[in-house]
Design an enzyme around this catalytic site. Structure first.
Site, PDB file in Angstrom:
ATOM      1  N   GLU A  67      14.477   0.118   0.694  1.00 46.87           N
ATOM      2  CA  GLU A  67      14.269   1.317  -0.115  1.00 46.87           C
ATOM      3  C   GLU A  67      13.619   2.419   0.724  1.00 46.87           C
ATOM      4  O   GLU A  67      12.673   2.160   1.474  1.00 46.87           O
ATOM      5  CB  GLU A  67      13.375   0.947  -1.307  1.00 46.87           C
ATOM      6  CG  GLU A  67      13.209   2.009  -2.355  1.00 46.87           C
ATOM      7  CD  GLU A  67      12.465   1.498  -3.586  1.00 46.87           C
ATOM      8  OE1 GLU A  67      12.402   2.237  -4.579  1.00 46.87           O
ATOM      9  OE2 GLU A  67      11.945   0.358  -3.545  1.00 46.87           O
ATOM     10  N   SER A  95     -21.004 -13.342  11.512  1.00 51.31           N
ATOM     11  CA  SER A  95     -22.309 -13.769  10.991  1.00 51.31           C
ATOM     12  C   SER A  95     -22.530 -15.269  11.053  1.00 51.31           C
ATOM     13  O   SER A  95     -23.666 -15.725  10.924  1.00 51.31           O
ATOM     14  CB  SER A  95     -22.445 -13.312   9.540  1.00 51.31           C
ATOM     15  OG  SER A  95     -21.543 -14.026   8.716  1.00 51.31           O
ATOM     16  N   LYS A 144      17.763   6.137  -8.401  1.00 50.59           N
ATOM     17  CA  LYS A 144      17.105   4.988  -9.027  1.00 50.59           C
ATOM     18  C   LYS A 144      16.901   5.252 -10.523  1.00 50.59           C
ATOM     19  O   LYS A 144      16.393   6.303 -10.915  1.00 50.59           O
ATOM     20  CB  LYS A 144      15.769   4.730  -8.333  1.00 50.59           C
ATOM     21  CG  LYS A 144      15.092   3.416  -8.690  1.00 50.59           C
ATOM     22  CD  LYS A 144      13.876   3.190  -7.797  1.00 50.59           C
ATOM     23  CE  LYS A 144      13.181   1.871  -8.092  1.00 50.59           C
ATOM     24  NZ  LYS A 144      12.013   1.655  -7.207  1.00 50.59           N
ATOM     25  N   CYS A 155      15.224  -2.134  -6.320  1.00 55.24           N
ATOM     26  CA  CYS A 155      13.889  -2.732  -6.501  1.00 55.24           C
ATOM     27  C   CYS A 155      13.506  -2.947  -7.958  1.00 55.24           C
ATOM     28  O   CYS A 155      13.893  -3.919  -8.577  1.00 55.24           O
ATOM     29  CB  CYS A 155      12.841  -1.867  -5.776  1.00 55.24           C
ATOM     30  SG  CYS A 155      11.286  -2.747  -5.471  1.00 55.24           S
TER      31      CYS A 155
END
Length: 713
Positions: free
Chosen positions: A45, A360, A114, A175
């Protein structure tokens, strides 16, 4: 004798606004598709400009640049004699659309906008584009002058149409349309479309891939047909990592699947399919009757393209691609691979000198270091890829560098430091030093008590008062301030080291990117100091829960052969910002007043299931009042109220959160998809009152049940 067609789809590592780089990757994918014998190529896309341009989609220049690049692609000699499906943003009648452009031999056949836009979670497509919410409707589109001159066309069809070749029909689905209740592929299949293309910009979330692939499989399992799914891959310039996994599915079964995580910029997969298989699959009474009963049909754009030139001649060398099982990664593997690929893209595109991590000795910074180690492993495993080799040599400023071990990369690009104080334990210092040695980072072991003391003394001189820790008789206010001094000084030292450590080693590269290591649960709870070393340039674990991080470390201990990780898993999580005595060791879960497992559940109910305080209490009462927890209504109510209180009072911290790799939907990152106010009443008085009423009703009901049971006895 069969109608064999070879078709191709791809993963492309596109980058927002990298028009020329995106062009080159598109052309390379077309070359690879043709080399594999394909006569149809489908791409991701918005592949011309990159999917994640965000508010740049508001700039008209972007659309002009996209057309110019598109013209360069379709006029290139290597892109001829193949049907192309390319993603382009287009302005039509002054309105912006997310489009697919179908072309053949420098002629545009169709511009298909789309229909349904993604507009939830991370997606804001309706902020930039307008949906073409008119199924089967089409208009004429006037091409830009430069494109019209190139193609010899003044106008082309713009709308929801299909392509008809000499052998078959093709239709586009983009999509989000796959995820809608009335997906276009259903109507298209009933109108004779046999090949569906889906071009996507779908991002990675833990445990999400199965949802996507189940929908793709179901599309053709129900309707029959061939489904080509293409996807963006890589870091497009933001928090998301697009995880590829381009797929070709025939009649519900996978015939080709690309990798989900990889350092390849271009990955093309192809399959040879027999259209007769689709026709046989569809030759069922119910489907055929539904097809002939339909009266509204698609406009078909006719194209004299022969996708299967050998359809009338038997060729024993053309063999249909066999089906295969879908491949999924374990969540632990997803954590190892997704953030590592994201880090690699971030590093090579920012062209900085490497990464710096305050190490750490706790599990969060440990997980971050292991993810960097995973990145180094991926680079070594992909060193035969020309682009990967060129990138690592550019980053190290060494044209001869060809690493054979991940530690060789870490020694040049990964810097760590243990910033200890008198409150640090020797165990955490050892774990940090040993892990750094195993992964190969350039490690600095230091104490910063003089800095902490200097700040406290400065305050004492200015005010005449010296704060002391709670265990020595100080107030909670003093105790918290003394912890925050240490945490914030670590952030200052981190950025100093990130800028100057390469210089101390006479490295040609510039500064380093500082890595954060606050997990999604601690961000949600606000269990971190604002502007401490959670304030970094990027955070690979900011969207990953503590529970998943522990599982990842247990997996990495075995799969990465790092025995030292076992000590991180078994250690009690602690910030080590308060003095350690015989009777007291600071504990994260005690400080927070809730466990990490509880935090994960709170987070999912709040964000994913959209629960407010009352709805959350009711759901959790039903869950936690049962074995093995057997909590009372009062206990559940107290936990829920405590969570919402600390979530609310710490919302302001979320406005400054380090950009984090997105892995969980319940991330509280308010800069992208958690748009809640940060100044609200943390007591939630009305909701709390309603919770108390429900608790009272529960108690009354339990008394009635108990009384009735006694009466019966």
């Amino acid at each position: 004798m069969g109608h064999y067609i070879t078709i191709a789809t791809c993963n492309l590592n596109q980058w927002a606004l990298d028009f020329e780089g995106n062009r080159d990757r598109i052309i390379e994918s077309i070359r690879e598709a043709k080399n594999q014998g394909a006569t149809l190529r489908v791409g991701p896309e918005l592949e011309i400009c990159g999917y994640g341009c965000l508010d740049h989609f508001g700039e008209n220049d972007l659309y002009d640049h996209s057309w110019e690049i598109y013209g360069q692609i379709i006029s290139h000699p290597d892109t001829q004699d193949i049907l192309l499906d390319i993603g382009v943003p287009i302005i039509h009648k002054s309105i912006k659309y997310n489009c697919r452009v179908i072309s053949y031999n420098s002629k545009i056949l169709l511009i298909r906008p789309k229909l349904s836009l993604a507009n939830d979670g991370n997606y804001r497509e309706m902020r930039y584009f307008t949906p073409w919410n008119r199924p089967k409707y089409y208009e004429e589109y006037q091409l830009p002058k430069s494109i019209a001159k190139l193609t010899g066309q003044l106008r082309v069809t713009f709308g929801d149409c299909v392509i008809e070749t000499l052998e078959t029909r093709l239709g586009c689905e983009t999509c989000e349309e796959l995820f809608t209740p009335q997906s276009p592929h259903i109507d298209m299949s009933l109108d004779g479309v046999e090949i569906f293309t889906n071009s996507s910009g779908s991002h990675h979330e833990l445990r999400k891939l199965d949802t996507r692939l189940e929908l793709i499989s179901e599309a053709t399992k129900k309707c029959g047909g061939v489904y080509l799914y293409a996807n963006q891959r890589g870091c497009d310039g933001d928090r998301l990592y697009y995880d590829g996994c381009a797929t070709i599915i025939v009649n519900g079964s996978v015939v080709a699947q690309a990798s989900q995580f990889s350092l390849k910029d271009v990955e093309v997969i192809s399959a040879t399919i027999d259209l007769d298989d689709v026709r046989s699959y569809r030759n069922q009474k119910s489907a055929s009757m539904q097809s002939v009963n339909r009266r509204d049909t698609y406009k078909a754009i006719h194209c004299d393209v022969e996708l299967s030139p050998s359809s009338n001649v038997f060729n024993p060398h053309i063999v249909p691609t066999a089906t295969r099982a879908i491949r999924y990664h374990l969540p632990e593997e997803e954590i190892a691979l997704g953030p590592a690929c994201w880090l690699w893209d971030y590093l090579r595109r920012s062209k900085t000198g490497g990464y710096f991590l305050p190490l750490s000795g706790g599990i969060d910074s440990c997980a971050t270091a292991v993810i960097v180690h995973s990145m180094c492993r991926l680079v070594v495993n992909s060193i035969n890829d020309k682009q990967v080799l060129a990138d690592i040599r550019a980053l190290t400023h060494d044209p001869e560098f060809t690493p054979t071990k991940p530690q060789e990369i870490a020694e040049r690009l990964f810097y760590t430091s243990f910033m200890g104080t008198e409150n640090s334990s020797k165990e955490t210092r050892y774990r940090a030093k040993e892990l750094a040695r195993k992964v190969g980072s350039y490690h600095v072991d230091m104490n910063m008590d003089t800095l902490v003391s200097a700040v406290i003394t400065t305050f004492e001189v200015a005010t005449g008062k010296r704060p002391i820790f709670k265990i020595f008789g100080g107030s909670q206010t003093e105790n918290l301030a003394l912890q925050n001094i240490q945490a914030r000084l670590r952030m200052v030292i981190s950025y100093l080291f990130a800028q100057l450590l390469p210089w101390t080693r006479n490295k040609k590269s510039g500064g380093l990117l500082v890595l954060g290591s606050a997990n999604v649960d601690e961000c949600l709870r606000g269990y971190l100091t604002k502007y401490d070393c959670s304030s970094a340039d990027i955070n690979p674990i900011g969207g990953i829960s503590k529970t998943d991080l522990k599982r990842f470390i247990a997996w990495a201990e075995i799969n990465f052969e790092l025995p030292i990780l076992h000590e991180f898993i078994t250690a009690t999580p602690t910030a080590e910002l308060e003095p350690i005595t015989e009777n007291y060791v600071q504990s994260d879960e005690v400080d927070m007043g809730m466990s990490y497992d509880e935090l994960s559940r709170f987070g999912r109910l709040r964000k994913v299931e959209k629960c407010g305080p009352l709805a959350m209490f009711i759901k959790l009462y039903h869950e936690w009042s049962q074995p093995p927890l057997n909590l009372t209504a009062e206990q559940v109510a107290e936990k829920v109220k405590r969570f919402w209180f600390f979530y609310a009072i710490n919302r302001h911290k979320m406005t400054t959160m380090t950009p984090a790799y997105h892995a969980e939907q319940y991330s509280p990152d308010d800069n992208r998809f958690d748009l809640r106010p940060f100044l609200i009443n943390p007591r939630f008085p009305f909701a709390s009152k309603k919770i108390d009423e429900v608790v009272s009703q529960i108690n009354e009901r339990e008394k009635e049940i108990k009384y009735n049971n006694i009466s019966v006895d």
